[in-house]
Design a protein around this motif. Structure first.
Motif, mmCIF file in Angstrom:
data_model
loop_
_atom_site.group_PDB
_atom_site.id
_atom_site.type_symbol
_atom_site.label_atom_id
_atom_site.label_comp_id
_atom_site.label_asym_id
_atom_site.label_seq_id
_atom_site.Cartn_x
_atom_site.Cartn_y
_atom_site.Cartn_z
ATOM 1 N N ARG A 97 0.829 -1.209 0.000
ATOM 2 C CA ARG A 97 0.000 0.000 0.000
ATOM 3 C C ARG A 97 0.864 1.261 0.000
ATOM 4 O O ARG A 97 0.530 2.253 -0.652
ATOM 5 N N ALA B 39 -5.839 7.561 2.368
ATOM 6 C CA ALA B 39 -5.149 6.268 2.344
ATOM 7 C C ALA B 39 -4.751 5.850 3.756
ATOM 8 O O ALA B 39 -4.836 4.671 4.119
ATOM 9 N N LEU C 103 -5.911 2.599 5.537
ATOM 10 C CA LEU C 103 -4.913 1.669 6.047
ATOM 11 C C LEU C 103 -5.136 1.376 7.528
ATOM 12 O O LEU C 103 -5.031 0.234 7.987
#
Length: 520
Positions: free
Chosen positions: A388, A411, A415
């Motif tokens: 990622r 993100a 995450l």
């Protein structure tokens, strides 16, 4: 040509052949291409060789004629006895009989040759476009409500049509007046057909269901307006069925080929367009009488069938006897089936055996699975975070600061959510595996022989450490060890019991399901 020396004169002398050839050359050179008008006489059809021989004559003279086989096969108009024609060809002589004749190349009816040629050419061209195809012709309505007539309003044709329609089936007739002869006749007829098609169904003038284009008889020149290309195209494009009634029965025009139906006469067109009202009424009365009789006979047959069915129909007890018997038999079989099913389930349950060894293997396999999952989880989590992070770096490389910050924030949130979900899923998985492991341990402890030792029993081992299952397997003085719940103790077999018994080669009896065999 030759001269005799004793001739009394100086005139030239010819042979018969020489004079015949000279005359032939003179006639052919002078009359190489002529058009001759006359009446065909003595025509009996083509000769066996394919050539045709006859004569052209008028009231004062006669001219022999011949049509060679190759030319005869290409003629558009075939010669007939008594036909007045215009023949085109060349004059020549026939020396064998000292006659002169015309060798015909083309032939056409006298007085209408140009018109006939134009008519044939126009007919071929329009036929090639499919305007005369039978497949495109429509059927006429059986009982039209409105009939449109395209004809002259002052002639006898319109009076004959209206009179015949009134006699057969009175209905609404709409007349579109046009000239039926002259230079403008074709344009007016085409405009009338197109005008009728342009009428609205609910307009002030009713839209016709059938069109009749009519005119009395006449010569080819008189009927020429109905050979006009505009008239043919208008009739072919008409959405209303068209009846052509131009001329007498022997006359024909191009509109006859394009129309949906050709009538021999205008009066015949009226008879084709509408039925006879009296015949319709008589037919309707006949059909009504037949329908009444059929309904009456059908009612009688159905009443007879109903009475016959009522007599043959069984009573309610007879109808329900067989279903009742099947129900009683099924009810009696139901109890036995339930008992048999219960016994089968009990036997299948009794056949399931759980041994300490199998339970221990399953516990070991579960522990190894949990251990592998526990070892792989941190690495997988770290790999996911790295993947990622790499994706995030690639995406942010081409972005500006503010969108990059927003995407980084999103993100990071995703995450973190993924990490929390992963941790929660790992915890739940480990808890479930721990519960299954604890259940397996409890089951193992329940079925293990150690629980039996806790209740005061002991397990006997021989000198090699193997468990002793039968007393006959030991002799006096044999050293054994006794395993108790809290440890082992040595012992020696005392007594004079019958010596060591050899094991027999027969299968040992298995303990009943659900019971623990004796340890001594």
């Amino acid at each position: 040509m030759s001269q005799r020396s004793d001739s009394p004169t100086n005139a030239a002398e010819f042979t018969v052949s020489e004079i015949s050839v000279a005359l032939k050359r003179t006639v052919e050179d002078t009359y190489g291409n002529v058009r001759v008008r006359g009446e065909i006489s003595g025509y009996r059809g083509p000769h066996s060789s394919g050539h045709a021989y006859f004569a052209l004559k008028d009231d004062r003279a006669r001219l022999e004629a011949v049509i060679w086989r190759g030319t005869f096969s290409r003629l558009k108009v075939r010669p007939e006895e008594g036909m007045e024609v215009i023949a085109s060809g060349k004059l020549t002589t026939y020396p064998g009989s000292s006659k002169y004749q015309i060798v015909i190349d083309t032939i056409e009816p006298a007085g209408a040759g140009a018109l006939m040629a134009l008519l044939e050419e126009r007919k071929r061209r329009l036929a090639a476009e499919g305007l005369f195809e039978q497949a495109r012709k429509r059927r006429l309505p059986y009982m039209p409500r409105v009939i449109g007539v395209v004809t002259s309003p002052t002639g006898a044709v319109i009076r004959d049509i209206i009179h015949r329609i009134s006699d057969r089936f009175p209905l609404h007739v709409v007349v579109w007046p046009v000239r039926v002869q002259g230079e403008t006749a074709g344009e007016e007829v085409a405009a009338a057909v197109a005008g009728f098609n342009a009428f609205a169904a609910d307009g002030p003038v009713p839209r016709p269901d059938v069109l009749v284009v009519a005119r009395g008889g006449g010569s080819l020149e008189d009927l020429w307006g109905f050979n006009d290309e505009a008239v043919v195209r208008a009739v072919a494009a008409s959405s209303i069925p068209v009846i052509s009634a131009v001329g007498h029965e022997t006359d024909w025009t191009l509109i006859d080929l394009a129309a949906d139906v050709r009538a021999p006469t205008p009066t015949g067109a009226a008879e084709i367009a509408v039925p006879v009202k009296a015949e319709l009424e008589a037919g309707l009365a006949n059909l009504a009488a037949r329908l009444g009789g059929a309904v009456s006979r059908s009612g009688d047959r159905k009443r007879q069938a109903l009475r016959a069915a009522a007599r043959a129909l069984p009573s309610a007890d007879q109808l329900l006897a067989l279903p009742r018997r099947r129900f009683d038999e099924a009810a009696s079989r139901l109890g036995r089936g339930l008992i048999a099913n219960l016994e089968g389930k009990r036997l299948r349950l009794g056949g399931l055996r759980l041994t300490p060894a199998s339970i221990a293997r399953r516990i070991d396999m579960a522990r190894r699975d949990v251990s592998r999952l526990s070892e792989r989880l941190p690495n997988a989590h770290a790999a996911l975070r790295r993947e990622r992070r790499h994706r995030l770096d690639r995406v942010t490389a081409g972005l500006s600061i503010e969108p990059l910050q927003r995407r980084l924030t999103n993100a990071g949130d995703r995450l973190a959510n993924a990490s929390r979900r992963g941790d929660r899923a790992t915890t739940i998985r480990l808890e479930r595996l721990g519960d299954r492991l604890a259940q397996s341990v409890r089951l193992l402890d329940t079925l293990s022989y150690h629980s039996v030792l806790e209740r005061g029993f002991a397990l006997v081992h021989d000198a090699s450490g193997a468990p002793v299952k039968r007393a006959a397997a030991l002799s006096a003085g044999d050293a054994v060890s006794l395993e108790f719940a809290d440890g082992r103790a040595g012992a020696v077999i005392a007594g004079d019991g019958g010596g060591k018994e050899k094991p027999r080669s027969r299968p040992q009896k298995q303990p009943e399901p659900g019971k623990q065999g004796s340890l001594f």
